[in-house]
Write a protein that holds these residues in place. Structure first.
Motif, short mmCIF file in Angstrom:
data_model
loop_
_atom_site.label_atom_id
_atom_site.label_comp_id
_atom_site.label_asym_id
_atom_site.label_seq_id
_atom_site.Cartn_x
_atom_site.Cartn_y
_atom_site.Cartn_z
N ALA A 67 0.85 -1.19 0.00
CA ALA A 67 0.00 0.00 0.00
C ALA A 67 0.89 1.24 0.00
O ALA A 67 1.86 1.31 0.75
N THR A 68 0.52 2.19 -0.85
CA THR A 68 1.18 3.49 -0.87
C THR A 68 0.17 4.50 -0.33
O THR A 68 -0.97 4.56 -0.80
N PHE A 69 0.60 5.27 0.66
CA PHE A 69 -0.26 6.25 1.32
C PHE A 69 0.23 7.64 0.94
O PHE A 69 1.41 7.95 1.10
N VAL A 70 -0.68 8.49 0.46
CA VAL A 70 -0.31 9.84 0.05
C VAL A 70 -1.21 10.83 0.78
O VAL A 70 -2.44 10.74 0.71
N SER A 98 2.67 14.40 0.09
CA SER A 98 2.51 15.10 -1.18
C SER A 98 1.05 15.41 -1.42
O SER A 98 0.16 14.76 -0.87
N ASP A 99 0.81 16.35 -2.29
CA ASP A 99 -0.52 16.60 -2.84
C ASP A 99 -0.87 15.42 -3.75
O ASP A 99 -0.02 14.95 -4.51
N ALA A 100 -2.09 14.95 -3.70
CA ALA A 100 -2.50 13.77 -4.46
C ALA A 100 -2.34 13.95 -5.97
O ALA A 100 -1.82 13.07 -6.66
N ILE A 101 -2.76 15.08 -6.51
CA ILE A 101 -2.67 15.32 -7.95
C ILE A 101 -1.21 15.39 -8.38
O ILE A 101 -0.82 14.79 -9.39
N ARG A 102 -0.39 16.09 -7.61
CA ARG A 102 1.04 16.15 -7.94
C ARG A 102 1.66 14.76 -7.92
O ARG A 102 2.49 14.42 -8.77
N GLY A 109 6.38 11.61 -7.26
CA GLY A 109 6.46 10.23 -6.86
C GLY A 109 5.90 9.14 -7.73
O GLY A 109 6.59 8.18 -8.01
N ALA A 110 4.66 9.19 -8.15
CA ALA A 110 4.05 8.03 -8.80
C ALA A 110 4.78 7.66 -10.08
O ALA A 110 5.04 6.49 -10.33
#
Length: 185
Positions: A67-70, A98-102, A109-110
């Motif tokens: 799981a990756t948590f943002v 981080s901001d989810a959209i970024r 990151g993603a």
């Protein structure tokens, strides 16, 4: 707040300041819906706007492999890290501030990572659903909002209301066969 089911069922979770966690009842329903898709067993999950990490941790408890948590909030980042360590599953997780959209667009990151399931539980006033859904690389997105979420290229699998929160499970058009079984499972 606690983990509802799976190997960690019944274990308590630390809360983060100013975070609206997904209720136990809604989390149980979400994972019942996902079970009909043969998820999260063996899945990689992304928990956006993660707050306490309850959705991603629930997925790990029920057999997800990573799981990756943002979340952009320092208190959320701390609560997630504490919960993962306390529950003994930190090695199965990545925590990103981080901001989810970024994060989704690769700025932090993603970078093209693909996930089996994405959980998105932003503040109710969030208006970036189109951009978020357009940036997700997954066949299954679980959205929690104060309204049903609809996105281009997505089909609605299930919608359930739990008081104010509305949970919408979205699937990419090719994610399922007619009988509801994932193609790649």
């Amino acid at each position: 707040m606690r983990v509802v089911g799976g190997a960690l069922g019944g274990r308590r979770l630390a809360a983060a300041d100013g975070i609206r966690p997904t209720s136990d009842r809604a989390r149980e329903a979400i994972f019942n819906m996902l079970a009909s898709l043969q998820l999260p067993e063996g899945a990689t999950v992304l928990d956006l706007f993660a707050g306490t990490g309850a959705l991603g941790i629930e997925a790990l408890s029920r057999g997800a492999t990573h799981a990756t948590f943002v979340d952009s909030s320092p208190s959320a980042h701390e609560a997630i890290s504490t919960n993962l360590t306390t529950l003994g599953v930190a090695e199965l997780a990545t925590v990103v501030r981080s901001d989810a959209i970024r994060y989704l667009t690769g700025d932090s990151g993603a970078g093209g990572a693909q996930f089996d399931v994405v959980f998105a539980d932003p503040p109710y006033l969030f208006d970036g659903w189109a951009e978020l859904l357009g940036s997700v690389d997954s066949d299954v997105v679980v959205c929690e909002s104060d309204r049903e979420i609809i996105g281009p290229r997505w089909q609605t699998y299930r919608v359930r209301r739990y008081g104010t929160p509305v949970v919408t499970v979205l699937l990419r058009g090719t994610a399922l066969l007619r009988d509801g079984v994932r193609r790649d499972r």
